[in-house]
Design a protein around this motif. Structure first.
Motif, mmCIF file in Angstrom:
data_model
loop_
_atom_site.group_PDB
_atom_site.id
_atom_site.type_symbol
_atom_site.label_atom_id
_atom_site.label_comp_id
_atom_site.label_asym_id
_atom_site.label_seq_id
_atom_site.Cartn_x
_atom_site.Cartn_y
_atom_site.Cartn_z
ATOM 1 N N MET A 1 58.649 53.788 53.487
ATOM 2 C CA MET A 1 57.656 53.387 54.479
ATOM 3 C C MET A 1 56.245 53.458 53.890
ATOM 4 S SD MET A 1 59.256 55.004 58.012
ATOM 5 C CE MET A 1 57.711 55.706 58.412
ATOM 6 N N VAL A 2 55.976 54.506 53.147
ATOM 7 C CA VAL A 2 54.662 54.666 52.527
ATOM 8 C C VAL A 2 54.433 53.562 51.497
ATOM 9 C CG1 VAL A 2 53.312 56.141 50.983
ATOM 10 C CG2 VAL A 2 54.471 57.129 52.955
ATOM 11 N N VAL A 3 55.437 53.293 50.668
ATOM 12 C CA VAL A 3 55.312 52.231 49.661
ATOM 13 C C VAL A 3 55.078 50.890 50.343
ATOM 14 C CG1 VAL A 3 56.568 50.921 47.889
ATOM 15 C CG2 VAL A 3 56.595 53.407 47.840
ATOM 16 N N GLY A 4 55.785 50.621 51.409
ATOM 17 C CA GLY A 4 55.586 49.371 52.144
ATOM 18 C C GLY A 4 54.182 49.241 52.696
ATOM 19 N N GLY A 5 53.661 50.319 53.247
ATOM 20 C CA GLY A 5 52.293 50.305 53.754
ATOM 21 C C GLY A 5 51.268 50.110 52.642
ATOM 22 N N LEU A 6 51.492 50.784 51.517
ATOM 23 C CA LEU A 6 50.574 50.630 50.380
ATOM 24 C C LEU A 6 50.625 49.219 49.815
ATOM 25 C CD1 LEU A 6 51.127 54.030 48.541
ATOM 26 C CD2 LEU A 6 49.112 53.336 49.834
ATOM 27 N N VAL A 7 51.816 48.631 49.750
ATOM 28 C CA VAL A 7 51.951 47.258 49.251
ATOM 29 C C VAL A 7 51.207 46.296 50.175
ATOM 30 C CG1 VAL A 7 53.599 45.374 48.900
ATOM 31 C CG2 VAL A 7 54.086 47.629 47.978
ATOM 32 N N ALA A 8 51.366 46.467 51.481
ATOM 33 C CA ALA A 8 50.663 45.593 52.430
ATOM 34 C C ALA A 8 49.150 45.726 52.269
ATOM 35 C CB ALA A 8 51.089 45.931 53.855
ATOM 36 N N LEU A 9 48.671 46.965 52.138
ATOM 37 C CA LEU A 9 47.239 47.192 51.961
ATOM 38 C C LEU A 9 46.731 46.574 50.661
ATOM 39 C CD1 LEU A 9 44.670 48.518 53.048
ATOM 40 C CD2 LEU A 9 45.356 50.612 51.868
ATOM 41 N N VAL A 10 47.485 46.728 49.591
ATOM 42 C CA VAL A 10 47.089 46.142 48.297
ATOM 43 C C VAL A 10 47.068 44.623 48.385
ATOM 44 C CG1 VAL A 10 47.850 45.798 45.905
ATOM 45 C CG2 VAL A 10 47.775 48.092 46.867
ATOM 46 N N ASN A 11 48.049 44.032 49.046
ATOM 47 C CA ASN A 11 48.060 42.570 49.195
ATOM 48 C C ASN A 11 46.850 42.078 49.980
ATOM 49 O OD1 ASN A 11 50.371 41.961 47.731
ATOM 50 N ND2 ASN A 11 51.712 42.284 49.473
ATOM 51 N N ILE A 12 46.500 42.771 51.043
ATOM 52 C CA ILE A 12 45.327 42.380 51.844
ATOM 53 C C ILE A 12 44.052 42.513 51.018
ATOM 54 C CG2 ILE A 12 43.906 43.052 53.825
ATOM 55 C CD1 ILE A 12 46.581 43.815 55.221
ATOM 56 N N LEU A 13 43.885 43.651 50.347
ATOM 57 C CA LEU A 13 42.686 43.858 49.526
ATOM 58 C C LEU A 13 42.600 42.841 48.387
ATOM 59 C CD1 LEU A 13 42.587 47.762 49.326
ATOM 60 C CD2 LEU A 13 41.028 46.260 50.583
ATOM 61 N N THR A 14 43.736 42.507 47.798
ATOM 62 C CA THR A 14 43.749 41.529 46.707
ATOM 63 C C THR A 14 43.253 40.175 47.200
ATOM 64 O OG1 THR A 14 45.591 42.659 45.625
ATOM 65 C CG2 THR A 14 45.203 40.378 44.997
ATOM 66 N N GLN A 15 43.737 39.746 48.358
ATOM 67 C CA GLN A 15 43.302 38.451 48.886
ATOM 68 C C GLN A 15 41.814 38.441 49.191
ATOM 69 O OE1 GLN A 15 45.072 35.682 48.888
ATOM 70 N NE2 GLN A 15 46.690 36.894 47.942
ATOM 71 N N VAL A 16 41.316 39.526 49.755
ATOM 72 C CA VAL A 16 39.886 39.601 50.075
ATOM 73 C C VAL A 16 39.052 39.589 48.802
ATOM 74 C CG1 VAL A 16 38.089 41.090 51.045
ATOM 75 C CG2 VAL A 16 40.224 40.756 52.287
ATOM 76 N N ILE A 17 39.426 40.380 47.824
ATOM 77 C CA ILE A 17 38.653 40.459 46.579
ATOM 78 C C ILE A 17 38.732 39.144 45.808
ATOM 79 C CG2 ILE A 17 38.521 41.615 44.331
ATOM 80 C CD1 ILE A 17 39.247 44.216 45.813
ATOM 81 N N LYS A 18 39.896 38.481 45.827
ATOM 82 C CA LYS A 18 40.002 37.181 45.155
ATOM 83 C C LYS A 18 39.070 36.158 45.784
ATOM 84 C CE LYS A 18 43.982 35.435 44.526
ATOM 85 N NZ LYS A 18 45.415 35.068 44.644
ATOM 86 N N GLN A 19 38.922 36.216 47.106
ATOM 87 C CA GLN A 19 38.018 35.285 47.779
ATOM 88 C C GLN A 19 36.568 35.566 47.418
ATOM 89 O OE1 GLN A 19 38.810 32.622 49.626
ATOM 90 N NE2 GLN A 19 40.964 33.041 49.221
ATOM 91 N N VAL A 20 36.227 36.842 47.296
ATOM 92 C CA VAL A 20 34.847 37.223 47.001
ATOM 93 C C VAL A 20 34.491 36.920 45.548
ATOM 94 C CG1 VAL A 20 33.267 39.193 46.832
ATOM 95 C CG2 VAL A 20 34.771 38.960 48.814
ATOM 96 N N THR A 21 35.407 37.237 44.627
ATOM 97 C CA THR A 21 35.104 37.062 43.195
ATOM 98 C C THR A 21 35.443 35.678 42.676
ATOM 99 O OG1 THR A 21 37.276 37.901 42.530
ATOM 100 C CG2 THR A 21 35.473 39.504 42.727
ATOM 101 N N ARG A 22 36.064 34.847 43.497
ATOM 102 C CA ARG A 22 36.428 33.480 43.125
ATOM 103 C C ARG A 22 37.289 33.441 41.868
ATOM 104 N NH1 ARG A 22 33.517 30.981 46.885
ATOM 105 N NH2 ARG A 22 31.338 31.450 47.187
ATOM 106 N N ASP A 23 38.290 34.303 41.809
ATOM 107 C CA ASP A 23 39.289 34.335 40.731
ATOM 108 C C ASP A 23 38.686 34.546 39.343
ATOM 109 O OD1 ASP A 23 41.409 34.002 42.477
ATOM 110 O OD2 ASP A 23 41.253 31.817 42.409
ATOM 111 N N LYS A 24 37.676 35.395 39.225
ATOM 112 C CA LYS A 24 37.096 35.700 37.922
ATOM 113 C C LYS A 24 37.919 36.731 37.168
ATOM 114 C CE LYS A 24 32.445 34.476 39.232
ATOM 115 N NZ LYS A 24 31.059 34.851 39.411
ATOM 116 N N MET A 25 38.840 37.402 37.847
ATOM 117 C CA MET A 25 39.689 38.410 37.234
ATOM 118 C C MET A 25 41.149 37.981 37.428
ATOM 119 S SD MET A 25 40.060 42.412 38.337
ATOM 120 C CE MET A 25 38.746 43.125 37.380
ATOM 121 N N PRO A 26 41.995 38.175 36.413
ATOM 122 C CA PRO A 26 43.415 37.835 36.607
ATOM 123 C C PRO A 26 44.009 38.622 37.775
ATOM 124 C CG PRO A 26 42.959 38.317 34.296
ATOM 125 C CD PRO A 26 41.715 38.646 35.067
#
Length: 100
Positions: free
Chosen positions: A13-38
């Protein structure tokens, strides 16, 4: 005595929650940085940071004295979170079934 099934259920359950949080943060950061980082590198860094922060917060809440092996286990868990965030639950499920 700790029930192993209960422990594994809570860990998943904890891993699932962390994965969901990481996926959300990744999408937000990718939008902000415009894919400047792999994306894979971003997911790996976010997974480690989020997992370590969650562990330190949990340790503070329950009053756990942190030992070196807790940090090592948390870093390993961070790699599992990164793998699940990058490749999804299907591949993680395949690996867990092969281990059993």
């Amino acid at each position: 005595m700790v029930d192993f099934t209960d422990l594994v259920t809570k860990l998943l359950m904890v891993v699932g929650g962390l994965v969901a949080l990481v996926n959300i943060l990744t999408q937000v950061i990718k939008q902000v940085t415009r894919d400047k980082m792999p994306t894979s590198l971003l997911v790996l860094i976010l997974s480690q940071v989020v997992t370590l922060c969650a562990f330190f917060a949990y340790s503070q809440i329950i009053g756990l004295t942190i030992m070196w092996f807790h940090i090592v286990a948390t870093i390993i868990l961070g790699f599992i979170v990164a793998y699940a965030a990058m490749f999804g639950y299907d591949k993680l499920k395949e690996i867990l079934e092969k281990l059993q």
